[in-house]
Design a protein around this motif. Sequence first.
Motif, mmCIF file in Angstrom:
data_model
loop_
_atom_site.group_PDB
_atom_site.id
_atom_site.type_symbol
_atom_site.label_atom_id
_atom_site.label_comp_id
_atom_site.label_asym_id
_atom_site.label_seq_id
_atom_site.Cartn_x
_atom_site.Cartn_y
_atom_site.Cartn_z
ATOM 1 N N LYS A 255 7.802 -5.960 -19.821
ATOM 2 C CA LYS A 255 8.687 -4.847 -20.142
ATOM 3 C C LYS A 255 10.104 -5.349 -20.352
ATOM 4 C CE LYS A 255 6.305 -1.079 -17.750
ATOM 5 N NZ LYS A 255 6.453 0.025 -16.778
ATOM 6 N N GLU B 59 11.453 3.386 -14.550
ATOM 7 C CA GLU B 59 10.682 2.745 -15.619
ATOM 8 C C GLU B 59 10.030 3.775 -16.516
ATOM 9 O OE1 GLU B 59 7.900 -0.241 -14.505
ATOM 10 O OE2 GLU B 59 9.202 -1.136 -12.981
ATOM 11 N N GLU C 62 6.997 3.528 -19.982
ATOM 12 C CA GLU C 62 5.847 2.670 -20.302
ATOM 13 C C GLU C 62 6.254 1.326 -20.889
ATOM 14 O OE1 GLU C 62 2.909 4.575 -22.668
ATOM 15 O OE2 GLU C 62 2.539 6.182 -21.228
ATOM 16 N N THR C 63 7.406 1.292 -21.570
ATOM 17 C CA THR C 63 7.787 0.050 -22.255
ATOM 18 C C THR C 63 9.052 -0.607 -21.715
ATOM 19 O OG1 THR C 63 9.086 1.273 -23.896
ATOM 20 C CG2 THR C 63 6.768 0.859 -24.426
ATOM 21 N N THR C 64 9.838 0.121 -20.896
ATOM 22 C CA THR C 64 11.158 -0.388 -20.518
ATOM 23 C C THR C 64 11.452 -0.159 -19.047
ATOM 24 O OG1 THR C 64 11.910 0.255 -22.740
ATOM 25 C CG2 THR C 64 13.611 -0.363 -21.155
ATOM 26 N N ARG C 65 12.095 -1.152 -18.419
ATOM 27 C CA ARG C 65 12.659 -0.989 -17.074
ATOM 28 C C ARG C 65 14.150 -0.712 -17.241
ATOM 29 N NH1 ARG C 65 13.259 -5.177 -14.358
ATOM 30 N NH2 ARG C 65 12.882 -6.674 -16.011
ATOM 31 N N ASP D 216 14.133 5.081 -24.713
ATOM 32 C CA ASP D 216 12.998 4.157 -24.833
ATOM 33 C C ASP D 216 12.929 3.484 -26.202
ATOM 34 O OD1 ASP D 216 11.152 3.114 -23.160
ATOM 35 O OD2 ASP D 216 9.597 4.603 -23.525
#
Length: 501
Positions: free
Chosen positions: A53, A129, A131-134, A276
């Motif tokens: 991520k 968080e 699904e794709t990024t922290r 996102d």
Amino acid sequence: METGSTSEVGAETLASLSGDVKEIQAGVESLELEAKGKASVEESEEIAEENKKRHLNVVFIGHVDAGKSTTGGQILFLSGQVDDRTIQKYEREAQERNRESWYMAYIMDTTEEERLRGKTVEVGRAHFETETTRFTILDAPGHKSYVPNMISGASQADIGVLVISARKGEFEAGYEGGGQTREHILLAKTLGVAKLVVVINKMDDPTVEWSKTRYDETVKKLEILLKDSKSKYISKDCTDVQFLPISGLVGSNIKTRLDRNICDWYSGPCLLEMLDTIEVPLRDPNGPIRMPIIDKYKDMGTVVMGKIESGTIQKGDSLVVMPNRSNVKLVSIYCDENEVRKVGPSENVCVKLSGVEEEDILSGFVLSSAANPVGAYYEFHALLQILELPDNKSILTAGYKAVLHIHSVVEECEIVELIEEIQTKNEKGKDPKKKKPKRKPLFLKNGAAAVCCIQVNNLICIEKFSDFPQLGRFTLRTEGKTVALGKIMKLPPAGRSSFNA
């Protein structure tokens, strides 16, 4: 005969034991190799998982009482970082203080002073968080008394969320002369916040009631600020700004899109969708290590905190802390409170070091590669853009003193020389016959730009803006206001910390 027989038996027993020992040793070695192999695979998988991520730092900026802490708290609640029991506790606390609408802000505003006054003082920090990024949320204070803290938060950010109150009277207070909206936009751009999401908050307020007319009015006025030549978030070529309406208090248009029954004129993405999908410039994972230190403390050793601006660090690395040139070893790395072996650029980390004492490190020092350390200097040449000087110091001359803010450095400075005045954009359209020749100015006024020589009393770690923007852009402040923005153009020759030394 009996003795010989006993010897033979002893020899056979020893040979048998020796064979067993060799067999055991071979088995142990095999197990060790297998364990190492598993550990290596697990380490590779762990690093791959850590890097799967992307990580973004998001700073929430805007005028005081716009709803920054409430919106940040709502994001944490909706993303599952805060449970219902905690929210109920905060609701009770807010009711006891007759501040029922503040309870969401308590998630970000953690000190008693902040909760009593309803104003953010320090930069709040939290994680969530998708699904794709922290994401790391940096909740910056909006009051003009705490702008230095806001600068500290924005200097660590990749993207910004500018929170604007749509409530009648509140928007105008932030937008007009004494408000912080204009200054926050300028500071965000100067400090390297590449993209901006502008959320028009409090759309559910009785004075607004999701009015498209009020939304369009605020957006139109903000676009004027964002097109300003000093911020240039919006230009002819591109736009680095997106707008959307929200209610931070009730959570409308934050995690899920707006219900058409609430607002029938907006059909765009919600806030988390927008965050996102934002693309930001990538940092170099193979570049020289540069980590400005924002804080330090003792915890069975020396621990420093900061954001990795360039390069990749891993446990066991030998690095150097500049400008005091302390050789250190990296004992452990913590990212989002989890220990990791390896971490790349744009991450906020806590790093435990050996080889240096906590009292020998200051905010503004930089952890860097031993083979390619950051430079440390007493003076530099910079392109300076004057914004608005104080009324009692309406011109800037050699000898002018201010406070320099550059990455995590806060240092008193003096403009020791005005080298050359630069034509501003407004002057370029004038008659070329009346164009002023390049000259060394005696003084500068509001709106002027010039190349200056700036000097500090203590060594600071900086880079040329063209080589490393994150360590080459700065602001000058005095008497509680930002008076100039700057970019470092020239540094003293290699091996020297000043031009004349």
